[in-house]
Design a protein around this motif. Structure first.
Motif, short mmCIF file in Angstrom:
data_model
loop_
_atom_site.label_atom_id
_atom_site.label_comp_id
_atom_site.label_asym_id
_atom_site.label_seq_id
_atom_site.Cartn_x
_atom_site.Cartn_y
_atom_site.Cartn_z
N THR A 74 0.95 -1.04 -0.04
CA THR A 74 -0.02 0.14 -0.10
C THR A 74 0.83 1.19 -0.01
O THR A 74 1.89 1.36 0.73
CB THR A 74 -0.86 0.05 1.29
OG1 THR A 74 -1.79 -1.07 1.00
CG2 THR A 74 -1.73 1.46 1.50
N GLY A 75 0.55 2.40 -0.84
CA GLY A 75 1.13 3.51 -1.02
C GLY A 75 1.74 4.19 -2.28
O GLY A 75 1.97 2.77 -3.08
N ASP A 127 5.85 11.46 -4.24
CA ASP A 127 5.81 12.16 -2.70
C ASP A 127 4.64 13.25 -2.84
O ASP A 127 4.59 13.72 -1.68
CB ASP A 127 7.14 12.80 -2.36
CG ASP A 127 7.66 13.42 -3.45
OD1 ASP A 127 6.86 14.19 -4.23
OD2 ASP A 127 8.68 14.08 -3.23
N VAL A 129 -0.97 11.37 2.18
CA VAL A 129 -0.91 10.09 2.77
C VAL A 129 -2.27 10.23 3.81
O VAL A 129 -1.88 11.38 4.87
CB VAL A 129 0.20 10.02 3.29
CG1 VAL A 129 0.36 8.79 4.41
CG2 VAL A 129 1.45 10.00 2.36
N TRP A 167 -5.09 4.15 4.00
CA TRP A 167 -4.02 3.08 3.98
C TRP A 167 -4.54 1.82 4.94
O TRP A 167 -4.36 0.85 4.32
CB TRP A 167 -2.86 3.60 4.71
CG TRP A 167 -1.96 4.48 3.94
CD1 TRP A 167 -1.91 5.59 3.10
CD2 TRP A 167 -0.36 4.11 3.56
NE1 TRP A 167 -1.06 5.96 2.39
CE2 TRP A 167 0.23 5.18 2.70
CE3 TRP A 167 0.35 3.25 4.05
CZ2 TRP A 167 1.45 5.01 2.35
CZ3 TRP A 167 1.77 3.34 3.85
CH2 TRP A 167 2.25 4.11 2.93
N GLU A 201 4.46 1.19 2.20
CA GLU A 201 5.36 1.72 1.22
C GLU A 201 6.31 2.68 1.73
O GLU A 201 5.78 3.50 2.72
CB GLU A 201 4.61 2.43 0.25
CG GLU A 201 5.41 3.26 -0.79
CD GLU A 201 6.27 2.42 -1.86
OE1 GLU A 201 7.36 2.26 -1.51
OE2 GLU A 201 5.55 2.06 -2.81
N GLY A 258 5.56 7.95 1.32
CA GLY A 258 4.65 6.90 2.18
C GLY A 258 4.76 6.92 3.62
O GLY A 258 4.33 7.86 4.20
N ASP A 280 8.24 11.17 5.69
CA ASP A 280 8.04 12.45 4.88
C ASP A 280 9.22 12.74 4.01
O ASP A 280 10.14 11.62 3.94
CB ASP A 280 8.03 13.52 5.76
CG ASP A 280 9.01 13.99 6.77
OD1 ASP A 280 10.17 13.49 6.52
OD2 ASP A 280 8.80 14.45 7.98
N ARG A 290 6.35 9.03 9.56
CA ARG A 290 4.98 9.53 9.93
C ARG A 290 4.34 8.83 11.08
O ARG A 290 3.60 7.70 11.08
CB ARG A 290 4.09 9.41 8.91
CG ARG A 290 4.47 10.33 7.29
CD ARG A 290 3.56 10.09 6.33
NE ARG A 290 4.19 10.60 4.97
CZ ARG A 290 4.24 11.69 4.66
NH1 ARG A 290 3.58 12.75 5.44
NH2 ARG A 290 4.59 12.17 3.36
N LEU A 309 0.53 7.60 11.10
CA LEU A 309 0.23 6.57 10.09
C LEU A 309 0.68 5.30 10.72
O LEU A 309 -0.13 4.27 10.47
CB LEU A 309 1.20 7.09 8.77
CG LEU A 309 0.97 5.69 7.74
CD1 LEU A 309 -0.58 5.42 7.28
CD2 LEU A 309 1.51 6.27 6.34
#
Length: 276
Positions: free
Chosen positions: A154-155, A159, A163, A168, A186, A194, A197, A203, A206
């Motif tokens: 996934t992803g 860039d 996101v 996700w 990803e 993904g 950053d 992240r 996430l």
């Protein structure tokens, strides 16, 4: 005594089989075939002699070797690469971009026949080019899972694609429901998309959303950079599944998993998680 400080058995048979010492208290690692603590390596076309030498000494640390992108399609020594991995009990996986291009050209059946004939056992189903609908991706996973180990990613590769954690998580869950053996979050080879950053920072929101909703032994976090590996191991322990690791970083990564590197030593050896 053959125990760790916390009472877990020290893997003396494994370490002795490799001529390694066993006098330190370190987190116990599952032997292969592992279901957790997987190390997934990105192979960008390593010369066969170098790959053979690498596997001779470090195959016990590697669970998957991915032939990056579409390099398998133009690799003149692909069958030798596959044979080396098979002999070393390392699963070889084709890169997701190759499958995406094959899907875009309506050549999935041809890809499968070619991969099977070559001895490939694992395929990555990705949608980094954003050409597959959710229905198409789910159908691909269900079909391929009948004959291959499927790693579903996934992803997006770019860039500038937003996101969104909930999106996700839903896609990762759908991939597992469709029959994927593992789902991949990803991060690319660069570690700047993904999960991360543009500076390569994690992240965290996430990652935490993924950890709340999915079983972590079924999730493989792409983490090509040491700082990313350290963050994930410090957060989830030494048994975290990590991917897109370069060949030269496999041994250093294992020291992070075992608390034999300053970055994780305190967390894993003085009252931390110990990779349980």
């Amino acid at each position: 005594m053959n125990t760790l400080v916390d009472g877990a058995p020290r893997p003396t048979e494994k370490t002795r089989s490799h001529g390694l010492p066993d006098f330190l208290s370190v987190p116990q690692r599952d032997p292969k075939p592992r279901q957790r603590g997987l190390t997934h390596v990105l192979d960008k076309g390593t010369p066969i002699a170098l790959l053979e030498a690498f596997l001779d000494t470090q195959a016990h640390l590697v669970d998957y070797l991915k032939i990056g992108w579409g390099t398998a399609y133009i690799d003149p020594v692909l069958r030798e690469r596959i044979a080396l991995c098979s002999a070393a009990d390392v699963r070889l996986c084709l890169g997701g971009t190759l499958l995406e291009v094959s899907a875009a050209q309506g050549r999935i059946a041809e890809l499968c026949r070619w991969a099977s004939a070559a001895g490939v056992h694992a395929l990555e189903v990705s949608n980094g080019l954003q050409l597959l609908t959710p229905t198409e991706k789910a159908r691909l996973i269900r079909t391929l899972a009948q004959d291959f180990v499927v790693l579903a990613e996934t992803g997006a590769k770019a860039d500038d694609v937003p996101v969104v954690a909930d999106d996700w998580v839903r896609e990762l869950e759908a991939d597992l429901d469709s029959g994927a053996d593992l789902v991949i979050a990803e991060g690319r080879e660069s570690g700047t998309v993904g999960l991360y950053d543009t500076r390569g920072d994690v992240r965290a929101d996430l990652v935490e959303a993924i950890a709340r909703r999915l079983p972590l032994d079924r999730v493989l976090f792409e983490a090509p950079r040491k700082s990313q590996q350290v963050w994930l191991i410090s957060r989830f322990g030494s048994q975290t599944n990590l991917g897109n690791v370069s060949l030269e970083e496999v041994l250093p990564l294992e020291t992070c998993r075992l608390g034999l590197r300053a970055d994780t030593a305190e967390a894993l050896t003085t009252g931390g998680r110990r990779g349980a």
